[in-house]
Scaffold this motif. Structure first.
Motif, PDB file in Angstrom:
ATOM      1  N   ASN A  23      33.284  -9.973  -2.979  1.00  0.00           N
ATOM      2  CA  ASN A  23      34.111  -8.776  -3.058  1.00  0.00           C
ATOM      3  C   ASN A  23      35.389  -9.076  -3.831  1.00  0.00           C
ATOM      4  OD1 ASN A  23      35.739  -6.428  -2.542  1.00  0.00           O
ATOM      5  ND2 ASN A  23      34.358  -5.967  -0.839  1.00  0.00           N
ATOM      6  N   ILE A  24      35.565  -8.374  -4.939  1.00  0.00           N
ATOM      7  CA  ILE A  24      36.713  -8.614  -5.813  1.00  0.00           C
ATOM      8  C   ILE A  24      38.015  -8.189  -5.169  1.00  0.00           C
ATOM      9  CG2 ILE A  24      36.733  -6.369  -6.993  1.00  0.00           C
ATOM     10  CD1 ILE A  24      37.040  -9.802  -8.717  1.00  0.00           C
ATOM     11  N   LYS A  25      37.963  -7.454  -4.071  1.00  0.00           N
ATOM     12  CA  LYS A  25      39.183  -7.001  -3.395  1.00  0.00           C
ATOM     13  C   LYS A  25      39.867  -8.125  -2.618  1.00  0.00           C
ATOM     14  CE  LYS A  25      37.004  -3.463  -1.494  1.00  0.00           C
ATOM     15  NZ  LYS A  25      36.745  -2.228  -0.693  1.00  0.00           N
ATOM     16  N   ARG A  26      39.185  -9.256  -2.459  1.00  0.00           N
ATOM     17  CA  ARG A  26      39.772 -10.334  -1.676  1.00  0.00           C
ATOM     18  C   ARG A  26      41.052 -10.855  -2.336  1.00  0.00           C
ATOM     19  NH1 ARG A  26      34.323 -13.066  -1.237  1.00  0.00           N
ATOM     20  NH2 ARG A  26      35.297 -14.716  -2.471  1.00  0.00           N
ATOM     21  N   ALA A  27      42.009 -11.253  -1.521  1.00  0.00           N
ATOM     22  CA  ALA A  27      43.342 -11.653  -1.994  1.00  0.00           C
ATOM     23  C   ALA A  27      43.286 -12.825  -2.961  1.00  0.00           C
ATOM     24  CB  ALA A  27      44.231 -12.009  -0.798  1.00  0.00           C
ATOM     25  N   SER A  35      35.509  -9.689 -20.815  1.00  0.00           N
ATOM     26  CA  SER A  35      36.775  -9.255 -21.411  1.00  0.00           C
ATOM     27  C   SER A  35      37.856  -8.840 -20.429  1.00  0.00           C
ATOM     28  CB  SER A  35      36.518  -8.092 -22.384  1.00  0.00           C
ATOM     29  OG  SER A  35      35.651  -8.505 -23.416  1.00  0.00           O
ATOM     30  N   TYR A  36      37.534  -8.787 -19.149  1.00  0.00           N
ATOM     31  CA  TYR A  36      38.526  -8.352 -18.162  1.00  0.00           C
ATOM     32  C   TYR A  36      38.682  -9.435 -17.102  1.00  0.00           C
ATOM     33  CZ  TYR A  36      37.435  -3.846 -20.281  1.00  0.00           C
ATOM     34  OH  TYR A  36      37.212  -2.823 -21.170  1.00  0.00           O
ATOM     35  N   SER A  37      39.895  -9.711 -16.725  1.00  0.00           N
ATOM     36  CA  SER A  37      40.130 -10.748 -15.726  1.00  0.00           C
ATOM     37  C   SER A  37      39.798 -10.237 -14.328  1.00  0.00           C
ATOM     38  CB  SER A  37      41.586 -11.210 -15.770  1.00  0.00           C
ATOM     39  OG  SER A  37      42.452 -10.207 -15.268  1.00  0.00           O
ATOM     40  N   LYS A  38      39.488 -11.188 -13.459  1.00  0.00           N
ATOM     41  CA  LYS A  38      39.257 -10.831 -12.065  1.00  0.00           C
ATOM     42  C   LYS A  38      40.512 -10.221 -11.450  1.00  0.00           C
ATOM     43  CE  LYS A  38      35.787 -14.452 -11.382  1.00  0.00           C
ATOM     44  NZ  LYS A  38      35.471 -15.731 -10.717  1.00  0.00           N
ATOM     45  N   ALA A  39      41.660 -10.711 -11.870  1.00  0.00           N
ATOM     46  CA  ALA A  39      42.921 -10.162 -11.344  1.00  0.00           C
ATOM     47  C   ALA A  39      43.078  -8.693 -11.719  1.00  0.00           C
ATOM     48  CB  ALA A  39      44.102 -10.968 -11.882  1.00  0.00           C
ATOM     49  N   LEU A  57      42.502  -2.895 -10.138  1.00  0.00           N
ATOM     50  CA  LEU A  57      41.905  -1.566 -10.312  1.00  0.00           C
ATOM     51  C   LEU A  57      41.188  -1.101  -9.047  1.00  0.00           C
ATOM     52  CD1 LEU A  57      40.339  -1.899 -13.893  1.00  0.00           C
ATOM     53  CD2 LEU A  57      42.456  -0.713 -13.272  1.00  0.00           C
ATOM     54  N   ILE A  58      40.417  -1.990  -8.450  1.00  0.00           N
ATOM     55  CA  ILE A  58      39.656  -1.611  -7.259  1.00  0.00           C
ATOM     56  C   ILE A  58      40.582  -1.350  -6.082  1.00  0.00           C
ATOM     57  CG2 ILE A  58      37.957  -2.393  -5.562  1.00  0.00           C
ATOM     58  CD1 ILE A  58      36.687  -1.580  -8.175  1.00  0.00           C
ATOM     59  N   ARG A  59      41.581  -2.215  -5.912  1.00  0.00           N
ATOM     60  CA  ARG A  59      42.530  -2.001  -4.809  1.00  0.00           C
ATOM     61  C   ARG A  59      43.335  -0.728  -5.003  1.00  0.00           C
ATOM     62  NH1 ARG A  59      43.650  -6.596  -1.540  1.00  0.00           N
ATOM     63  NH2 ARG A  59      45.081  -5.187  -0.466  1.00  0.00           N
ATOM     64  N   SER A  60      43.540  -0.350  -6.263  1.00  0.00           N
ATOM     65  CA  SER A  60      44.294   0.872  -6.571  1.00  0.00           C
ATOM     66  C   SER A  60      43.406   2.121  -6.619  1.00  0.00           C
ATOM     67  CB  SER A  60      45.005   0.720  -7.925  1.00  0.00           C
ATOM     68  OG  SER A  60      45.877  -0.380  -7.921  1.00  0.00           O
ATOM     69  N   LYS A  61      42.106   1.902  -6.382  1.00  0.00           N
ATOM     70  CA  LYS A  61      41.134   3.001  -6.409  1.00  0.00           C
ATOM     71  C   LYS A  61      41.068   3.695  -7.776  1.00  0.00           C
ATOM     72  CE  LYS A  61      41.152   4.132  -1.443  1.00  0.00           C
ATOM     73  NZ  LYS A  61      41.190   2.774  -1.061  1.00  0.00           N
ATOM     74  N   GLU A  62      41.296   2.916  -8.819  1.00  0.00           N
ATOM     75  CA  GLU A  62      41.153   3.432 -10.176  1.00  0.00           C
ATOM     76  C   GLU A  62      39.671   3.444 -10.555  1.00  0.00           C
ATOM     77  OE1 GLU A  62      43.175   4.683 -12.372  1.00  0.00           O
ATOM     78  OE2 GLU A  62      45.065   4.409 -11.275  1.00  0.00           O
ATOM     79  N   MET A  63      39.187   4.560 -11.093  1.00  0.00           N
ATOM     80  CA  MET A  63      37.768   4.676 -11.403  1.00  0.00           C
ATOM     81  C   MET A  63      37.305   3.650 -12.427  1.00  0.00           C
ATOM     82  SD  MET A  63      37.470   8.098 -13.805  1.00  0.00           S
ATOM     83  CE  MET A  63      38.302   9.169 -12.628  1.00  0.00           C
ATOM     84  N   LEU A  64      38.205   3.173 -13.279  1.00  0.00           N
ATOM     85  CA  LEU A  64      37.827   2.188 -14.280  1.00  0.00           C
ATOM     86  C   LEU A  64      37.297   0.914 -13.632  1.00  0.00           C
ATOM     87  CD1 LEU A  64      37.612   1.340 -17.231  1.00  0.00           C
ATOM     88  CD2 LEU A  64      40.022   0.595 -17.120  1.00  0.00           C
ATOM     89  N   GLY A  65      37.847   0.540 -12.503  1.00  0.00           N
ATOM     90  CA  GLY A  65      37.384  -0.659 -11.819  1.00  0.00           C
ATOM     91  C   GLY A  65      35.925  -0.556 -11.437  1.00  0.00           C
ATOM     92  N   HIS A 106      31.928  -0.233  -4.828  1.00  0.00           N
ATOM     93  CA  HIS A 106      32.556  -0.748  -3.615  1.00  0.00           C
ATOM     94  C   HIS A 106      33.171  -2.135  -3.805  1.00  0.00           C
ATOM     95  CE1 HIS A 106      29.901   2.442  -2.013  1.00  0.00           C
ATOM     96  NE2 HIS A 106      30.868   2.580  -1.130  1.00  0.00           N
ATOM     97  N   GLY A 107      33.328  -2.544  -5.065  1.00  0.00           N
ATOM     98  CA  GLY A 107      34.047  -3.788  -5.335  1.00  0.00           C
ATOM     99  C   GLY A 107      33.218  -5.045  -5.258  1.00  0.00           C
ATOM    100  N   GLN A 108      31.886  -4.917  -5.198  1.00  0.00           N
ATOM    101  CA  GLN A 108      31.041  -6.099  -5.126  1.00  0.00           C
ATOM    102  C   GLN A 108      30.623  -6.577  -6.507  1.00  0.00           C
ATOM    103  OE1 GLN A 108      27.716  -5.281  -2.423  1.00  0.00           O
ATOM    104  NE2 GLN A 108      28.583  -6.801  -1.033  1.00  0.00           N
TER     105      GLN A 108
END
Length: 374
Positions: free
Chosen positions: A292-296, A316-320, A325-333, A281-283
């Motif tokens: 929540n990583i979904k925040r702007a 290894s992965y940026s917050k951006a 990924l999470i906003r795009s609903k990609e499972m990798l996120g 859920h992006g937490q």
């Protein structure tokens, strides 16, 4: 049954650190067990789980009983081989589902009759059947007695009736477990928020055992709505009634602040779905609480999730990128966040163990409390 050696290496106040030695490997305590409900820690490969520092994972009797079926897991080599985890596994007894799926079950002295949430089929889970599934079919290193997770709130009389049923089921679980080699069974202490009931449950579990008794003692019936302060209060008056020579396991807990406060009260083992559920859920979990990583604000943030944690997901992965990924609903996120969150929880436990060993846990806990905003 086997009583696994439990060596306490250091203590500070009630907090303690040590090692629970099992045939499949050592469990460093305090320990956090990632939850593998259906034979998988959701969204994370088993080698990734191991790399986070986890020594043990948890499996679920009820869900594996329904799908793919405990007999099938046994046929395929047991849960360790089936799920690709070579270390210790603890399985819950199905008792939590007695509470969480109360609309789909009928309870009696014999056990619990479930109506499957998958296809409506009916299944009887007695103490004896629960032990058969856990120890014989799944091959758990640590099994749990069948218990009833008491509702909250409950009156004293309701909690007493529930606790006494769990005691009777515990005796039957012990008898069914028998003299299994290289496996052990934990008791579950119930009694809701009532001190006299928790004491009675603990004392009865200690006195009504044979052949060395239970291999460990779990505290159940918490994190069911009573709140953080009440949980801590229950631990204050329950843990002193449990033997120092056996591990103490707080079931289904919890948030990082819960772990720190529980260790301060003498708890050794934990499990919770929070790391992976939050990840889906992006937490993102931190020492201050989750965000929540979904925040702007994270849309162009090139910093890693947490560069201090030795985990590829954290570094290894940026917050951006994860925001995208999470906003795009990609499972990798969800996979990356679940991986990071497990790594955070395991890192927290490692820091706790080090703080106890170095006799600075009180300062660690005080600092953690002051920074916590969750």
């Amino acid at each position: 049954m086997a009583i696994f050696p439990f060596d306490i290496h250091a203590s500070e106040g009630k907090a303690r650190t040590g090692v629970l030695k099992t045939p499949r490997g050592d469990i460093r305590t305090p320990a956090f067990m990632p939850v593998g409900t259906a034979g998988t820690v959701k969204g994370v490969y088993m080698d990734q789980v191991k790399e986070t520092g986890a020594d043990i994972i948890l499996g679920n009797t009820y869900h594996l009983m329904l799908r793919p079926g405990a007999e099938r897991v046994k046929k395929l080599g047991g849960l360790h081989k089936f799920g690709g985890w070579s270390g210790p596994i603890l399985t819950d007894s199905g008792g939590f589902q007695v509470w969480s799926l109360s609309k789909l079950r009928k309870m009696s002295e014999e056990g619990v009759e479930f109506q499957s949430h998958l296809d409506g089929s009916r299944h009887m889970l007695s103490p004896e059947r629960s032990i058969e599934i856990q120890a014989d079919l799944l091959g758990a290193d640590i099994s749990m007695q069948l218990d009833e997770c008491t509702d909250f709130p409950s009156t004293h009389e309701q909690a007493k009736k529930s606790m006494e049923l769990s005691l009777r089921w515990g005796k039957r679980s012990l008898a069914a477990f028998g003299d299994r080699k290289d496996q052990t069974l934990f008791a579950i202490i119930q009694g809701s928020i009532y001190e006299d009931l928790r004491q009675r449950s603990a004392e009865a579990s200690l006195s009504e055992t044979t052949s060395g008794g239970y291999g460990g003692f779990a505290i159940g019936g918490l994190a069911v709505g009573e709140g953080h302060e009440a949980m801590c209060n229950v631990l204050e008056f329950t843990v002193p009634h449990l033997p120092e020579s056996r591990p103490r396991y707080l079931m289904g807990v919890g948030k990082p602040i819960d772990l720190v406060e529980s260790v301060a009260r003498g708890v050794d083992m934990f499990d919770c779905v929070i790391p992976t559920r939050s990840g889906r859920h992006g937490q993102v979990w931190t020492d201050e609480g989750p965000y929540n990583i979904k925040r702007a604000e994270f849309a162009e943030d090139q910093a890693p999730l947490d560069g201090s944690i030795k985990c590829e997901a954290s570094q290894s992965y940026s917050k951006a990128y994860i925001h995208h990924l999470i906003r795009s609903k990609e499972m990798l996120g969800a996979m990356i966040l679940s991986w990071h969150n497990i790594a955070y929880f395991e890192d927290l436990m490692a820091r706790i163990r080090t703080a106890i060993a170095e006799q600075r846990f009180k300062d660690f806990a005080d600092s953690f409390r002051s920074n916590w905003k969750g």
